[in-house]
Scaffold this motif. Sequence first.
Motif, PDB file in Angstrom:
ATOM      1  N   VAL A  35     -10.811  -4.970   8.204  1.00  0.00           N
ATOM      2  CA  VAL A  35     -10.797  -4.502   6.802  1.00  0.00           C
ATOM      3  C   VAL A  35     -11.280  -5.576   5.965  1.00  0.00           C
ATOM      4  N   THR A  36     -12.144  -5.336   5.058  1.00  0.00           N
ATOM      5  CA  THR A  36     -12.827  -6.286   4.126  1.00  0.00           C
ATOM      6  C   THR A  36     -12.426  -5.740   2.658  1.00  0.00           C
ATOM      7  N   SER A  37     -12.292  -4.455   2.637  1.00  0.00           N
ATOM      8  CA  SER A  37     -12.055  -3.898   1.411  1.00  0.00           C
ATOM      9  C   SER A  37     -10.450  -3.032   0.969  1.00  0.00           C
ATOM     10  N   MET A  38      -9.706  -3.726   0.007  1.00  0.00           N
ATOM     11  CA  MET A  38      -8.323  -2.707   0.004  1.00  0.00           C
ATOM     12  C   MET A  38      -8.246  -2.615  -1.596  1.00  0.00           C
ATOM     13  N   LYS A  39      -9.141  -2.736  -2.112  1.00  0.00           N
ATOM     14  CA  LYS A  39      -8.944  -2.577  -3.741  1.00  0.00           C
ATOM     15  C   LYS A  39      -8.300  -1.198  -4.058  1.00  0.00           C
ATOM     16  N   TYR A  40      -7.431  -1.302  -5.069  1.00  0.00           N
ATOM     17  CA  TYR A  40      -6.813  -0.053  -5.438  1.00  0.00           C
ATOM     18  C   TYR A  40      -6.184   0.711  -4.362  1.00  0.00           C
ATOM     19  N   MET A  41      -5.889   0.238  -3.278  1.00  0.00           N
ATOM     20  CA  MET A  41      -5.271   1.010  -2.170  1.00  0.00           C
ATOM     21  C   MET A  41      -4.181   1.797  -2.457  1.00  0.00           C
ATOM     22  N   PHE A  42      -3.071   1.080  -3.291  1.00  0.00           N
ATOM     23  CA  PHE A  42      -1.764   1.499  -3.654  1.00  0.00           C
ATOM     24  C   PHE A  42      -1.701   1.765  -5.048  1.00  0.00           C
ATOM     25  N   TYR A  43      -2.732   1.643  -5.736  1.00  0.00           N
ATOM     26  CA  TYR A  43      -2.725   1.911  -7.188  1.00  0.00           C
ATOM     27  C   TYR A  43      -1.963   3.221  -7.854  1.00  0.00           C
ATOM     28  N   ASN A  44      -0.990   3.028  -8.604  1.00  0.00           N
ATOM     29  CA  ASN A  44      -0.423   4.057  -9.375  1.00  0.00           C
ATOM     30  C   ASN A  44       0.278   4.940  -8.261  1.00  0.00           C
ATOM     31  N   CYS A  45       0.867   4.408  -7.304  1.00  0.00           N
ATOM     32  CA  CYS A  45       2.139   4.846  -6.454  1.00  0.00           C
ATOM     33  C   CYS A  45       3.381   4.430  -6.772  1.00  0.00           C
ATOM     34  N   PRO A  46       3.988   4.786  -8.036  1.00  0.00           N
ATOM     35  CA  PRO A  46       5.142   4.297  -8.286  1.00  0.00           C
ATOM     36  C   PRO A  46       6.387   4.597  -7.471  1.00  0.00           C
ATOM     37  N   LYS A  47       6.401   5.398  -6.653  1.00  0.00           N
ATOM     38  CA  LYS A  47       7.728   5.881  -5.659  1.00  0.00           C
ATOM     39  C   LYS A  47       7.648   5.277  -4.551  1.00  0.00           C
ATOM     40  N   LEU A  48       6.468   4.588  -4.000  1.00  0.00           N
ATOM     41  CA  LEU A  48       6.256   4.287  -2.624  1.00  0.00           C
ATOM     42  C   LEU A  48       7.161   3.114  -2.159  1.00  0.00           C
ATOM     43  N   THR A  49       7.678   3.432  -0.881  1.00  0.00           N
ATOM     44  CA  THR A  49       8.148   2.365  -0.305  1.00  0.00           C
ATOM     45  C   THR A  49       7.755   2.347   1.141  1.00  0.00           C
ATOM     46  N   THR A  50       7.047   1.222   1.623  1.00  0.00           N
ATOM     47  CA  THR A  50       6.326   1.008   2.724  1.00  0.00           C
ATOM     48  C   THR A  50       6.493  -0.387   3.307  1.00  0.00           C
ATOM     49  N   THR A  51       5.840  -0.733   4.340  1.00  0.00           N
ATOM     50  CA  THR A  51       5.622  -2.059   4.826  1.00  0.00           C
ATOM     51  C   THR A  51       3.988  -2.067   5.441  1.00  0.00           C
ATOM     52  N   ILE A  52       3.145  -3.080   4.935  1.00  0.00           N
ATOM     53  CA  ILE A  52       1.967  -3.174   5.599  1.00  0.00           C
ATOM     54  C   ILE A  52       1.609  -4.546   6.269  1.00  0.00           C
ATOM     55  N   ASP A  53       1.195  -4.517   7.436  1.00  0.00           N
ATOM     56  CA  ASP A  53       0.650  -6.137   7.729  1.00  0.00           C
ATOM     57  C   ASP A  53      -0.518  -6.329   7.740  1.00  0.00           C
ATOM     58  N   ILE A  54      -0.797  -7.330   7.028  1.00  0.00           N
ATOM     59  CA  ILE A  54      -2.188  -8.000   6.853  1.00  0.00           C
ATOM     60  C   ILE A  54      -2.525  -8.837   7.881  1.00  0.00           C
ATOM     61  N   THR A  55      -3.332  -8.456   8.831  1.00  0.00           N
ATOM     62  CA  THR A  55      -3.941  -9.479   9.880  1.00  0.00           C
ATOM     63  C   THR A  55      -5.185  -9.929   9.865  1.00  0.00           C
ATOM     64  N   ASN A  56      -5.647  -9.866   8.618  1.00  0.00           N
ATOM     65  CA  ASN A  56      -7.225 -10.321   8.659  1.00  0.00           C
ATOM     66  C   ASN A  56      -7.210 -11.218   7.307  1.00  0.00           C
ATOM     67  N   ALA A  57      -7.594 -12.396   7.446  1.00  0.00           N
ATOM     68  CA  ALA A  57      -7.772 -13.339   6.225  1.00  0.00           C
ATOM     69  C   ALA A  57      -9.209 -13.104   5.399  1.00  0.00           C
ATOM     70  N   ASN A  58      -9.956 -12.078   5.969  1.00  0.00           N
ATOM     71  CA  ASN A  58     -11.519 -11.925   5.454  1.00  0.00           C
ATOM     72  C   ASN A  58     -11.537 -10.657   4.502  1.00  0.00           C
ATOM     73  N   VAL A  59     -10.463 -10.279   4.238  1.00  0.00           N
ATOM     74  CA  VAL A  59     -10.538  -9.212   2.923  1.00  0.00           C
ATOM     75  C   VAL A  59     -11.065  -9.969   1.798  1.00  0.00           C
ATOM     76  N   THR A  60     -12.308  -9.306   1.368  1.00  0.00           N
ATOM     77  CA  THR A  60     -12.995 -10.007   0.053  1.00  0.00           C
ATOM     78  C   THR A  60     -12.609  -9.171  -1.220  1.00  0.00           C
ATOM     79  N   SER A  61     -12.114  -7.884  -1.152  1.00  0.00           N
ATOM     80  CA  SER A  61     -11.933  -6.971  -2.306  1.00  0.00           C
ATOM     81  C   SER A  61     -10.615  -6.569  -2.373  1.00  0.00           C
ATOM     82  N   TYR A  62      -9.860  -6.593  -3.262  1.00  0.00           N
ATOM     83  CA  TYR A  62      -8.523  -6.425  -3.332  1.00  0.00           C
ATOM     84  C   TYR A  62      -7.987  -6.110  -4.568  1.00  0.00           C
TER      85      TYR A  62
END
Length: 108
Positions: A35-62
């Motif tokens: 993945v290189t782009s994760m911008k707005y991925m969880f934007y405006n998710c006020p009730k969300l509970t989750t865990t995400i694993d970031i395994t890539n240091a090359n994400v440039t857009s977040y």
Amino acid sequence: LSSFNTANVTYMSQMFEGCSSLTSLNLSSFNTSKVTSMKYMFYNCPKLTTTIDITNANVTSYSSMFGSAATDSNAKITVNYTADASTLVDNMIATKSSNSNVVKGTQI
């Protein structure tokens, strides 16, 4: 989502944006290694509970990845990371709103 094959996905931007009623997601099978782009991925998710694993240091857009996310009292987003992505995850979490419960998890 457990059957999603995300091994070759590069663009996850806005994937869950606006999920204002969503309370939980199981992202344990998400592969973020390309993945290189994760911008707005969880934007405006006020009730969300989750865990995400970031395994890539090359994400440039977040930008605004966690804006207005996990703002309800029972919500929480935990971001686990590989060693090479530690600084990136710090920067991603910095996109959260001041009242967001988005935390850096454990190194994986």
